[in-house]
Write an enzyme that holds these catalytic residues in place. Sequence first.
Site: not given
Length: 268
Positions: A2-3, A52, A121, A162
């Site tokens: 999932p984005e 995410k 991060r 993506n």
Amino acid sequence: MPEGHTLHRLARLHQDRFAGHRVRVLSPQGRFAASASAVDGSVLERAEAHGKHLFHFYGPERAVHVHLGLYGAFTEAELPVTEPRGQVRMRVVGPTHWTDLRGPTACELLDGGEIEAVRARLGPDPLRADADPDAAWQRLSRSRTSVAALLMDQKVLAGVGNVYRAEVLFRHGLDPRTPGRELPRATWESAWHDLVALMEHGVRYGRIDTVRPEHEPEATGRAPRQDRHGGEVYVYRRAGMPCLVCGAVVRTVDLAGRNLYWCPGCQG
């Protein structure tokens, strides 16, 4: 996987249904049992997403951190609860609804320092009000790595996957092979604002739409896209098909284990 817009939709849903209430937190599968018992019966103060990653906060220094990965998913339902089906890692039960989490890459209870370590991060998230696009620009503008790879690097930009990567490169006519340090600052700023708008649309409607009105099926007479992901897009998963703008054949190539899609006519 999932984005980012999907995680923000989940965060808003869980905020509406569970935040401000004492909730039951269980682990029918057992793999999250000790941590679930530590927050079971606590007030879920808020749910929020960063890229995410989803966080359920049970106080300023305690949160359940979830990363869905490739196979994770939440299922939602109204009360009453039913018997668990499959491997339910975490179940949250609120006053009106309940949700089950299956198959995540991460489901863990973190303290304040651990929460900050996860966030440290991550690059700026276009869907967060506290996002600083200049932080992403500093990484992009110093790198010889292709802009296509950099946009998928969650340390550079959090939440872009993506689909959004391919589509924003197309919408700005960018050759995906362009090194980050050759990307003009004005182009980056325009792309950032575009990502904010596209991803906010994704949160609102639960699908990724990137095609401008003049290229929509209704305007061009073409058939609507048929794809399990939904949404109208320019190049994503359209390899071998004609570009909606110039007619060139859309291409694809493997880049760092993911399929990159682009139009050689519009993007060089």
